[in-house]
Write a protein that holds these residues in place. Structure first.
Motif, PDB file in Angstrom:
ATOM      1  N   GLY A   1       0.786  -1.227  -0.004  1.00 24.08           N
ATOM      2  CA  GLY A   1       0.220   0.190   0.023  1.00 24.08           C
ATOM      3  C   GLY A   1       0.939   1.038   0.017  1.00 24.08           C
ATOM      4  O   GLY A   1       2.190   1.344  -0.232  1.00 24.08           O
ATOM      5  N   GLY A   2       0.204   2.412   0.192  1.00 26.29           N
ATOM      6  CA  GLY A   2       0.844   3.745   0.135  1.00 26.29           C
ATOM      7  C   GLY A   2       1.961   3.718   1.258  1.00 26.29           C
ATOM      8  O   GLY A   2       3.297   3.874   1.017  1.00 26.29           O
ATOM      9  N   VAL A   3       1.475   3.829   2.487  1.00 35.04           N
ATOM     10  CA  VAL A   3       2.382   4.004   3.639  1.00 35.04           C
ATOM     11  C   VAL A   3       3.268   2.643   3.667  1.00 35.04           C
ATOM     12  O   VAL A   3       4.507   2.928   3.993  1.00 35.04           O
ATOM     13  CB  VAL A   3       1.663   4.115   5.071  1.00 35.04           C
ATOM     14  CG1 VAL A   3       2.866   4.228   6.151  1.00 35.04           C
ATOM     15  CG2 VAL A   3       0.869   5.378   4.817  1.00 35.04           C
ATOM     16  N   GLY A   4       2.565   1.647   3.534  1.00 35.27           N
ATOM     17  CA  GLY A   4       3.408   0.373   3.680  1.00 35.27           C
ATOM     18  C   GLY A   4       4.445   0.285   2.606  1.00 35.27           C
ATOM     19  O   GLY A   4       5.605  -0.406   3.165  1.00 35.27           O
TER      20      GLY A   4
ATOM     21  N   ALA B   1       3.697  -9.650  -5.214  1.00 41.86           N
ATOM     22  CA  ALA B   1       5.235  -9.002  -6.200  1.00 41.86           C
ATOM     23  C   ALA B   1       5.440  -7.701  -5.879  1.00 41.86           C
ATOM     24  O   ALA B   1       6.347  -7.269  -5.736  1.00 41.86           O
ATOM     25  CB  ALA B   1       4.507  -9.322  -7.712  1.00 41.86           C
ATOM     26  N   ALA B   2       4.097  -6.913  -5.635  1.00 46.39           N
ATOM     27  CA  ALA B   2       4.409  -5.489  -5.324  1.00 46.39           C
ATOM     28  C   ALA B   2       5.108  -5.179  -3.978  1.00 46.39           C
ATOM     29  O   ALA B   2       5.882  -4.423  -4.010  1.00 46.39           O
ATOM     30  CB  ALA B   2       2.961  -4.836  -5.426  1.00 46.39           C
TER      31      ALA B   2
ATOM     32  N   GLY C   1      13.967   5.132  -3.976  1.00 42.30           N
ATOM     33  CA  GLY C   1      13.154   4.610  -4.816  1.00 42.30           C
ATOM     34  C   GLY C   1      11.712   5.399  -4.770  1.00 42.30           C
ATOM     35  O   GLY C   1      11.488   5.502  -3.675  1.00 42.30           O
ATOM     36  N   GLY C   2      10.801   5.115  -5.637  1.00 36.99           N
ATOM     37  CA  GLY C   2       9.527   5.808  -5.477  1.00 36.99           C
ATOM     38  C   GLY C   2       8.615   4.472  -5.515  1.00 36.99           C
ATOM     39  O   GLY C   2       8.955   3.586  -5.874  1.00 36.99           O
ATOM     40  N   PRO C   3       7.703   4.830  -4.482  1.00 36.42           N
ATOM     41  CA  PRO C   3       6.411   3.627  -4.620  1.00 36.42           C
ATOM     42  C   PRO C   3       5.704   3.898  -5.839  1.00 36.42           C
ATOM     43  O   PRO C   3       5.957   4.940  -6.661  1.00 36.42           O
ATOM     44  CB  PRO C   3       5.440   4.151  -3.449  1.00 36.42           C
ATOM     45  CG  PRO C   3       5.716   5.951  -3.402  1.00 36.42           C
ATOM     46  CD  PRO C   3       7.089   6.028  -3.917  1.00 36.42           C
ATOM     47  N   ALA C   4       5.023   2.746  -6.346  1.00 39.11           N
ATOM     48  CA  ALA C   4       4.286   2.706  -7.437  1.00 39.11           C
ATOM     49  C   ALA C   4       3.275   3.978  -7.215  1.00 39.11           C
ATOM     50  O   ALA C   4       2.669   4.188  -6.306  1.00 39.11           O
ATOM     51  CB  ALA C   4       3.448   1.471  -7.677  1.00 39.11           C
TER      52      ALA C   4
ATOM     53  N   SER D   1     -11.757  -0.553  -2.407  1.00 37.35           N
ATOM     54  CA  SER D   1     -12.209  -2.237  -3.055  1.00 37.35           C
ATOM     55  C   SER D   1     -10.815  -2.725  -2.718  1.00 37.35           C
ATOM     56  O   SER D   1     -10.622  -3.942  -3.302  1.00 37.35           O
ATOM     57  CB  SER D   1     -12.692  -2.191  -4.121  1.00 37.35           C
ATOM     58  OG  SER D   1     -11.775  -1.417  -5.296  1.00 37.35           O
ATOM     59  N   ARG D   2      -9.649  -2.196  -2.312  1.00 37.63           N
ATOM     60  CA  ARG D   2      -8.313  -2.878  -2.016  1.00 37.63           C
ATOM     61  C   ARG D   2      -7.593  -3.248  -3.333  1.00 37.63           C
ATOM     62  O   ARG D   2      -6.896  -4.228  -3.560  1.00 37.63           O
ATOM     63  CB  ARG D   2      -8.541  -4.261  -1.167  1.00 37.63           C
ATOM     64  CG  ARG D   2      -8.787  -3.791   0.120  1.00 37.63           C
ATOM     65  CD  ARG D   2      -9.278  -5.048   1.093  1.00 37.63           C
ATOM     66  NE  ARG D   2      -8.045  -5.601   1.480  1.00 37.63           N
ATOM     67  CZ  ARG D   2      -8.295  -6.485   2.459  1.00 37.63           C
ATOM     68  NH1 ARG D   2      -9.271  -6.943   3.166  1.00 37.63           N
ATOM     69  NH2 ARG D   2      -7.015  -7.237   3.028  1.00 37.63           N
ATOM     70  N   ARG D   3      -8.097  -2.521  -4.259  1.00 45.04           N
ATOM     71  CA  ARG D   3      -7.503  -3.140  -5.758  1.00 45.04           C
ATOM     72  C   ARG D   3      -6.120  -2.243  -5.755  1.00 45.04           C
ATOM     73  O   ARG D   3      -5.521  -2.826  -6.705  1.00 45.04           O
ATOM     74  CB  ARG D   3      -8.514  -2.393  -6.990  1.00 45.04           C
ATOM     75  CG  ARG D   3      -9.593  -3.544  -7.334  1.00 45.04           C
ATOM     76  CD  ARG D   3     -10.102  -3.166  -8.813  1.00 45.04           C
ATOM     77  NE  ARG D   3     -10.655  -1.929  -8.592  1.00 45.04           N
ATOM     78  CZ  ARG D   3     -12.038  -1.682  -8.427  1.00 45.04           C
ATOM     79  NH1 ARG D   3     -12.745  -2.915  -8.350  1.00 45.04           N
ATOM     80  NH2 ARG D   3     -12.579  -0.369  -8.599  1.00 45.04           N
ATOM     81  N   THR D   4      -5.799  -1.512  -5.002  1.00 45.53           N
ATOM     82  CA  THR D   4      -4.625  -0.689  -5.483  1.00 45.53           C
ATOM     83  C   THR D   4      -3.207  -1.337  -4.710  1.00 45.53           C
ATOM     84  O   THR D   4      -3.190  -1.675  -3.702  1.00 45.53           O
ATOM     85  CB  THR D   4      -4.776   1.018  -4.983  1.00 45.53           C
ATOM     86  OG1 THR D   4      -5.029   0.785  -3.565  1.00 45.53           O
ATOM     87  CG2 THR D   4      -6.400   1.567  -5.727  1.00 45.53           C
ATOM     88  N   THR D   5      -2.238  -0.632  -5.450  1.00 48.87           N
ATOM     89  CA  THR D   5      -0.930  -0.798  -4.567  1.00 48.87           C
ATOM     90  C   THR D   5      -0.378   0.460  -4.771  1.00 48.87           C
ATOM     91  O   THR D   5      -0.580   1.380  -5.591  1.00 48.87           O
ATOM     92  CB  THR D   5      -0.144  -1.784  -5.431  1.00 48.87           C
ATOM     93  OG1 THR D   5       0.330  -1.502  -6.808  1.00 48.87           O
ATOM     94  CG2 THR D   5      -0.556  -3.293  -5.360  1.00 48.87           C
ATOM     95  N   GLY D   6       0.722   0.700  -3.908  1.00 45.92           N
ATOM     96  CA  GLY D   6       1.526   2.059  -3.868  1.00 45.92           C
ATOM     97  C   GLY D   6       0.456   3.447  -3.689  1.00 45.92           C
ATOM     98  O   GLY D   6      -0.531   2.997  -2.899  1.00 45.92           O
ATOM     99  N   SER D   7       0.800   4.609  -4.312  1.00 46.86           N
ATOM    100  CA  SER D   7       0.186   5.868  -3.919  1.00 46.86           C
ATOM    101  C   SER D   7      -0.602   6.203  -5.024  1.00 46.86           C
ATOM    102  O   SER D   7      -0.306   5.946  -6.228  1.00 46.86           O
ATOM    103  CB  SER D   7       1.059   6.952  -3.653  1.00 46.86           C
ATOM    104  OG  SER D   7       1.767   6.730  -2.583  1.00 46.86           O
ATOM    105  N   LEU D   8      -1.958   6.756  -4.533  1.00 44.96           N
ATOM    106  CA  LEU D   8      -2.795   7.250  -5.799  1.00 44.96           C
ATOM    107  C   LEU D   8      -2.806   8.627  -5.737  1.00 44.96           C
ATOM    108  O   LEU D   8      -2.638   9.452  -4.773  1.00 44.96           O
ATOM    109  CB  LEU D   8      -4.020   6.859  -5.306  1.00 44.96           C
ATOM    110  CG  LEU D   8      -4.445   5.451  -5.010  1.00 44.96           C
ATOM    111  CD1 LEU D   8      -5.972   5.198  -5.048  1.00 44.96           C
ATOM    112  CD2 LEU D   8      -3.754   4.279  -6.092  1.00 44.96           C
ATOM    113  N   VAL D   9      -2.672   9.289  -6.937  1.00 42.63           N
ATOM    114  CA  VAL D   9      -2.576  10.968  -7.209  1.00 42.63           C
ATOM    115  C   VAL D   9      -3.455  11.132  -8.126  1.00 42.63           C
ATOM    116  O   VAL D   9      -3.513  10.746  -9.075  1.00 42.63           O
ATOM    117  CB  VAL D   9      -1.001  11.003  -7.606  1.00 42.63           C
ATOM    118  CG1 VAL D   9      -0.912  12.647  -8.004  1.00 42.63           C
ATOM    119  CG2 VAL D   9      -0.238  10.988  -6.468  1.00 42.63           C
TER     120      VAL D   9
END
Ligand SMILES: NC(=O)c1ccc[n+]([C@@H]2O[C@H](COP(=O)([O-])OP(=O)(O)OC[C@H]3O[C@@H](n4cnc5c(N)ncnc54)[C@H](OP(=O)(O)O)[C@@H]3O)[C@@H](O)[C@H]2O)c1
Length: 323
Positions: free
Chosen positions: A150-153, A178-179, A291-294, A312-320
């Protein structure tokens, strides 16, 4: 005129309305920002639904963005027109332009993009403060990070690796393994796999357990966190993506676990501390070490889609959101 996302009632992502507004001139101590990238944080869902109460409609949610100073109000000396800035913890971010107290702003270092600013200011400061203040992670520590894709993770995993820790990540499903591995986690457990995670962590630590667990998931993982941590270890409960955590006080006292529930504000109360940690984080990013998060981008107008994906828990990394 500029784009603003309004809500006229609390509710689901369908309650967002895309509108135009004239932001006006900054008052004393304020600046007007032309925002370029806006961070989406898990806590935005609670501001949207009303789980975190707020007064007055129409309202604009969002806590974090990066952009340019477009105008400064009377008394503002620290920033001038054209400065590149970022911020977090300032409600009203889901807009193309906004007025904001200059005291909320942080400088975006050279070489760092607006997207990186919006993706990493709240989440990176939180991750950096967690591993330096909530539990100072050191060389050789074994730590567990939940929602490790996830984002913070993602940032916790990456930064803890730089600090020399052995990082065990957990993710909700096999699709995110994998992420989490790409973030550098040494071992990743998918919590839907049925594997005995506590037994696995005990095997990896000669029966001792983890030195610290960083848990932003809450209700669904707190039991695992308390069982996976070593006697005299630390569990940092910094969020409740699945709901508020219920604490087994007998287990906590029996193992002499230090349980902390830190907020970004409690860990980094002042802008000076935030700027210094932000500079350190982006120094690591620019050097290629962190490195950047996805990062997944959505046009600001599509904020509803970003919210639906996140919840819905579909995301990995950060959303912008970009604008
Ligand atoms: N204390 C602070 O100051 C502070 C600051 C920033 C963020 N936070 C907290 O840190 C946590 C992570 O924030 P973030 O913005 O980076 O979000 P995020 O981790 O990108 O998204 C939340 C993740 O939580 C996991 N999750 C577990 N159960 C869930 C459920 N029932 N519904 C939805 N997600 C669930 C999902 O990962 P899996 O699918 O892998 O389980 C999901 O991707 C949140 O709890 C947030 O409130 C706290």
């Amino acid at each position: 005129m500029s784009i603003v996302i309004h809500q006229y009632a609390f509710g689901d992502a369908g309650t967002f309305t895309v509108e135009q507004e004239n932001v006006g001139e900054p008052g004393p101590g304020e600046v007007r920002l032309r925002q370029r990238a806006i961070g989406v944080n898990y806590i935005d869902l609670a501001f949207r639904s009303g789980a975190i109460a707020g007064n007055g409609f129409p309202r604009t949610i969002g806590l974090e963005a990066a952009g340019d100073v477009e105008a400064v109000g009377p008394g503002v000396t620290a920033f001038t027109v054209g400065d590149r800035v970022t911020y977090t913890s300032a409600p009203g971010a889901n807009a193309e332009k906004r007025l904001i107290p200059a005291s909320s702003l942080l400088r975006l270092p050279d070489g760092v993009t607006y997207e990186q600013g919006a993706a990493m200011t709240a989440k990176g400061l939180t991750a950096g403060a967690l591993i330096t203040k909530a539990y100072p992670v050191g060389e050789g520590d074994v730590i567990v990070v939940h929602a490790a894709a996830g984002g913070v993770g993602s940032l916790l995993v990456r930064w803890a690796k730089i600090a020399g820790a052995v990082v065990i990540g957990t993710v909700g499903s096999g699709a995110k393994v994998a992420a989490a591995e790409a973030n550098g986690a040494d071992h990743v457990y998918a919590l839907d796999s049925g594997e005995d995670v506590v037994a696995g962590i005990e095997r990896m630590t000669n029966g001792r357990g983890a030195d610290a667990v960083f848990d932003g998931v809450g209700r669904d993982t707190v039991g695992l966190s308390l069982r996976a941590v070593a006697a005299d270890g630390t569990v940092a409960l910094f969020g409740g993506a699945s709901g508020p955590p219920a604490l087994d006080t007998e287990l906590i006292s029996g193992k002499r676990i230090t349980v902390v529930q830190p907020s970004l504000d409690s860990m980094l109360p002042g802008q000076e501390q935030r700027q210094s940690l932000l500079d350190e984080m982006f120094r690591l990013v620019v050097a290629g070490d962190l490195g950047g998060p996805a990062v997944t981008t959505y046009p600001l107008r599509d904020v509803a889609r970003a919210h639906r994906d996140l919840e819905s828990r579909r995301t990995t990394g950060s959303l912008v959101l970009t604008v």
